[in-house]
Design a protein around this motif. Structure first.
Motif, mmCIF file in Angstrom:
data_model
loop_
_atom_site.group_PDB
_atom_site.id
_atom_site.type_symbol
_atom_site.label_atom_id
_atom_site.label_comp_id
_atom_site.label_asym_id
_atom_site.label_seq_id
_atom_site.Cartn_x
_atom_site.Cartn_y
_atom_site.Cartn_z
ATOM 1 N N PRO A 63 0.803 -1.229 0.000
ATOM 2 C CA PRO A 63 0.000 0.000 0.000
ATOM 3 C C PRO A 63 0.836 1.280 0.000
ATOM 4 N N TYR A 64 2.120 1.152 0.332
ATOM 5 C CA TYR A 64 3.001 2.316 0.404
ATOM 6 C C TYR A 64 3.462 2.793 -0.970
ATOM 7 N N ALA A 65 3.316 1.954 -2.016
ATOM 8 C CA ALA A 65 3.851 2.290 -3.341
ATOM 9 C C ALA A 65 3.189 3.548 -3.893
ATOM 10 N N GLU A 66 3.996 4.393 -4.522
ATOM 11 C CA GLU A 66 3.476 5.584 -5.184
ATOM 12 C C GLU A 66 2.916 5.208 -6.550
ATOM 13 N N ILE A 67 1.943 5.953 -7.044
ATOM 14 C CA ILE A 67 1.369 5.698 -8.366
ATOM 15 C C ILE A 67 1.468 6.959 -9.203
ATOM 16 N N MET A 68 1.926 6.800 -10.454
ATOM 17 C CA MET A 68 1.961 7.921 -11.391
ATOM 18 C C MET A 68 1.310 7.498 -12.699
ATOM 19 N N TYR A 69 0.571 8.409 -13.317
ATOM 20 C CA TYR A 69 -0.108 8.148 -14.586
ATOM 21 C C TYR A 69 0.614 8.932 -15.673
ATOM 22 N N VAL A 70 1.174 8.221 -16.661
ATOM 23 C CA VAL A 70 2.022 8.873 -17.655
ATOM 24 C C VAL A 70 1.669 8.386 -19.058
ATOM 25 N N SER A 71 2.265 9.045 -20.033
ATOM 26 C CA SER A 71 2.193 8.579 -21.413
ATOM 27 C C SER A 71 3.578 8.714 -22.030
ATOM 28 N N ALA A 72 4.181 7.581 -22.365
ATOM 29 C CA ALA A 72 5.491 7.629 -23.014
ATOM 30 C C ALA A 72 5.364 8.261 -24.400
ATOM 31 N N GLU A 73 4.218 8.071 -25.036
ATOM 32 C CA GLU A 73 4.031 8.582 -26.391
ATOM 33 C C GLU A 73 4.011 10.103 -26.423
ATOM 34 N N THR A 74 3.267 10.711 -25.499
ATOM 35 C CA THR A 74 3.147 12.177 -25.493
ATOM 36 C C THR A 74 4.133 12.839 -24.538
ATOM 37 N N GLY A 75 4.740 12.030 -23.644
ATOM 38 C CA GLY A 75 5.634 12.602 -22.640
ATOM 39 C C GLY A 75 4.902 13.123 -21.413
ATOM 40 N N GLN A 76 3.608 12.908 -21.344
ATOM 41 C CA GLN A 76 2.788 13.427 -20.240
ATOM 42 C C GLN A 76 3.321 12.959 -18.879
ATOM 43 N N ARG A 77 3.646 13.912 -18.017
ATOM 44 C CA ARG A 77 4.085 13.711 -16.625
ATOM 45 C C ARG A 77 5.417 12.969 -16.467
ATOM 46 N N LEU A 78 6.101 12.640 -17.552
ATOM 47 C CA LEU A 78 7.326 11.845 -17.402
ATOM 48 C C LEU A 78 8.404 12.585 -16.608
ATOM 49 N N ASN A 79 8.526 13.899 -16.838
ATOM 50 C CA ASN A 79 9.559 14.632 -16.101
ATOM 51 C C ASN A 79 9.304 14.647 -14.599
ATOM 52 N N LYS A 80 8.037 14.505 -14.210
ATOM 53 C CA LYS A 80 7.727 14.474 -12.775
ATOM 54 C C LYS A 80 8.234 13.194 -12.114
ATOM 55 N N LEU A 81 8.583 12.191 -12.942
ATOM 56 C CA LEU A 81 9.135 10.955 -12.387
ATOM 57 C C LEU A 81 10.423 11.226 -11.608
ATOM 58 N N TYR A 82 11.224 12.173 -12.092
ATOM 59 C CA TYR A 82 12.484 12.457 -11.398
ATOM 60 C C TYR A 82 12.227 12.950 -9.978
ATOM 61 N N ASP A 83 11.249 13.860 -9.818
ATOM 62 C CA ASP A 83 10.916 14.346 -8.477
ATOM 63 C C ASP A 83 10.435 13.209 -7.595
ATOM 64 N N MET A 84 9.629 12.309 -8.184
ATOM 65 C CA MET A 84 9.112 11.175 -7.421
ATOM 66 C C MET A 84 10.250 10.236 -7.016
ATOM 67 N N ILE A 85 11.172 9.980 -7.934
ATOM 68 C CA ILE A 85 12.323 9.124 -7.625
ATOM 69 C C ILE A 85 13.140 9.718 -6.485
ATOM 70 N N ASP A 86 13.403 11.030 -6.556
ATOM 71 C CA ASP A 86 14.166 11.699 -5.490
ATOM 72 C C ASP A 86 13.463 11.565 -4.149
ATOM 73 N N MET A 87 12.134 11.742 -4.156
ATOM 74 C CA MET A 87 11.377 11.662 -2.912
ATOM 75 C C MET A 87 11.439 10.251 -2.324
ATOM 76 N N VAL A 88 11.290 9.237 -3.170
ATOM 77 C CA VAL A 88 11.311 7.852 -2.686
ATOM 78 C C VAL A 88 12.696 7.500 -2.127
ATOM 79 N N ILE A 89 13.763 7.930 -2.812
ATOM 80 C CA ILE A 89 15.119 7.647 -2.312
ATOM 81 C C ILE A 89 15.350 8.330 -0.974
#
Length: 442
Positions: free
Chosen positions: A323-349
Motif C-alpha cells: 500500500p506504500y507504493a506511489e502511483i503515477m499516470y504517464v504517457s510515453a508517447e506524449t511525454g505526459q508527466r514523465l519529467n515528474k518521475l524524477y521528483d518522485m524518484i528523489d522523494m522515494v530515495i
C-alpha cells in the motif's frame, strides 16, 4: 548492495531443479502471500557462510533441438547465463558425458563467465568417482561430485561458487548515483519510457552494458543530477508459450531489481493491473526496494471525473501487499508527466534513506501502546520495551518484546502505520524484526 547472481544450467533431467529446491527449501525462508513468490519460483535468495546471492533455475538446454518448448528453454537459459555472475553447470554421472554436454560447455565457454562444473547423482563416491573423472574432458575446470537428492557435496559446490564472487564491494559503495530499474511485462512501454526520458534530455553520459548483466545501464543527467536507469526492455520474444515468456520476464526482473534503489513497475493502462504485474511488483517488494507504479498509456484511456480514483482503487486492490507504493499516470508517447518521475524518484530515495532518532521512535511506540493495548494470550500480555532503527534501504527497525510469539503481524502493522503517520515513508517498504528480552520483574 546488489547480490551476486548464480544461474543453474544443464541438459534436461540432470537434477537442476532438485539442487535448486534443496538450496531454496533449506537455506532461505520463503515469504508466503507475496505474489512474487510462487510454488514454481525460479529464483531464490541463498546464504552460504557469510555470502548472500540470488540463484536462478533454468529449463534444460537442448543445444540443437527444433522442439519449440526446448528452444524456448534454451533461450531462457541464455538469458540466465547473460545475467549471471557465476554459472553452475550440472551434468549426470549415470548418463555419463554425452555430446549435448559438450555443446552446452561450448555455449558456457563463449559467455566468458566463471563456470563451476557439478557432476550430479554421485550417491557413492567410492562407486562413481572413476566416472566423474571423465568430465575433465569438457575442459571447463575440476568436476565437483554431488548428489542433490542425498545432499552430498553441496558444501564443496557452494564453496567453489562463492570463490568466484567479485571483490568490488568498496568500489560499488562509492557510486552514490540513484539506480532506477524499469520493470514490467513485455510490451507495456518500458523501452518507450526510457527512450523518452533519455532522448528528450539529450544528456546521456554513456551507454554501457551493465557490468556483468544483460540489462543496459543508461547514465542520465537531469537538472544537474546523475541517475542510472537499468533498462530491462530488451525482452521482445514472440512466443505462444505464456509460461516461458513469464519466466524470461522474471529472470530479467530479479537481476535488475537486485541492483536498483528504486523500481518503476510499468503497467499498461489499457490492460489494467494483472496477476503478472503483481508477481513482478512482488519481487521488488520482497527485496525492500523503493517502488513507483507507473501507469503508462494513460492518454489512451477515456476519462471522466471518477476514472483516476477508480483506477487507483483497482491497482491498490490487486497490489494490496504494498500500500506504500506511489502511483503515477504517464504517457510515453506524449511525454505526459514523465519529467515528474524524477521528483518522485528523489522523494522515494529520500524516504528509503531516512533515519528516525531512537527517542522519537519510542515516543511514537509508547503513544501507540497507550491508544491500543497489545494483544494477550492465556493471560499473558505482550510487553513492548524498546524500538530502534537499525538500517536504511529499506528502513528497518528492531522491536524488543517479552514474548515474540505474542507479537501478531496485525499489531506490527498497527505500529508501522503509526510510524508512517509521523514520517510518511512514502514509496518504500518498512522492515520490522522482533527480538525477545526477558522482563526483569518476572
Amino acid at each position: 548492495m546488489s547480490k551476486p547472481v548464480v544461474a543453474i544450467v544443464g541438459r534436461p533431467n540432470v537434477g537442476k531443479s532438485t539442487l535448486f529446491n534443496v538450496l531454496a527449501g533449506e537455506m532461505i525462508s520463503i515469504v508466503k502471500d507475496t505474489p512474487g513468490v510462487t510454488r514454481d519460483r525460479i529464483y531464490a535468495d541463498v546464504t552460504w557462510l557469510d555470502k548472500e546471492f540470488t540463484m536462478i533455475d533454468t529449463g534444460g538446454i537442448e543445444p540443437e533441438s527444433k522442439d519449440i518448448i526446448l528452444s524456448q528453454m534454451r533461450e531462457q537459459a541464455q538469458i540466465a547465463i547473460d545475467t549471471a555472475d557465476v554459472i553452475i553447470f550440472i551434468t549426470d554421472v549415470r548418463q555419463g558425458l554425452v555430446d549435448a554436454d559438450s555443446k552446452v560447455a561450448d555455449m558456457l565457454r563463449r559467455s566468458g563467465k566463471p563456470v563451476v562444473l557439478a557432476v550430479n547423482k554421485v550417491d557413492s563416491f567410492n562407486k562413481f568417482m572413476p566416472d566423474v573423472y571423465e568430465f575433465y574432458n569438457l575442459g571447463i575446470g575440476d568436476p565437483i561430485p554431488v548428489s542433490a537428492a542425498s545432499r552430498l557435496g553441496i558444501g564443496d559446490l557452494l564453496d567453489a561458487v562463492i570463490a568466484h564472487f567479485p571483490e568490488h564491494e568498496a568500489e560499488e559503495k562509492e557510486d552514490e548515483r540513484p539506480r532506477v530499474a524499469i520493470v514490467g511485462k513485455p510490451n507495456v512501454g518500458k523501452s518507450s519510457i526510457i527512450n523518452k526520458l533519455v532522448g528528450k534530455q539529450r544528456v546521456i553520459v554513456s551507454d554501457i552494458a551493465g557490468t556483468t548483466r544483460d540489462a543496459i545501464d543508461t547514465n542520465v543527467k537531469y537538472n544537474g543530477k546523475d541517475y542510472v536507469f537499468i533498462d530491462t526492455a530488451g525482452l521482445r520474444r514472440k512466443s505462444k508459450i505464456k509460461e516461458e515468456l513469464e519466466r524470461y520476464s522474471i529472470i530479467r526482473t530479479v537481476t535488475a531489481v537486485e541492483r536498483a534503489d528504486v523500481v518503476l513497475v510499468v503497467i499498461d493502462a489499457t490492460e489494467g493491473v494483472t496477476e503478472q504485474d503483481a508477481k513482478i511488483a512482488g519481487i521488488a517488494h520482497e527485496r525492500g526496494k523503493g517502488i513507483i507504479i507507473v501507469v503508462n498509456k494513460w492518454d489512451a484511456i477515456e476519462k471522466n471525473d471518477k476514472t483516476m480514483r477508480e483506477y487507483e482503487n483497482n491497482v491498490r486492490r490487486v497490489l494490496s501487499f504494498m500500500p506504500y507504493a506511489e502511483i503515477m499516470y504517464v504517457s510515453a508517447e506524449t511525454g505526459q508527466r514523465l519529467n515528474k518521475l524524477y521528483d518522485m524518484i528523489d522523494m522515494v530515495i529520500e524516504n528509503q534513506t531516512l533515519r528516525v532518532a531512537t527517542g522519537v521512535l519510542n515516543e511514537i511506540m509508547t503513544e501507540a501502546v497507550a491508544m491500543q493495548q497489545p494483544p494477550s494470550d492465556k493471560g499473558k500480555r505482550l510487553k513492548l520495551y524498546y524500538i530502534t532503527q537499525v538500517a536504511v534501504k529499506p528502513p528497518s527497525f528492531v522491536i524488543f518484546v517479552n514474548d515474540k510469539e505474542l507479537m501478531h503481524f496485525s499489531y506490527t502493522r498497527y505500529l508501522e502505520n503509526k510510524i508512517r503517520e509521523a514520517f510518511g515513508f512514502r514509496g518504500t517498504a518498512l522492515k520490522f524484526f522482533i527480538r525477545e528480552r526477558k522482563d526483569k520483574d518476572q
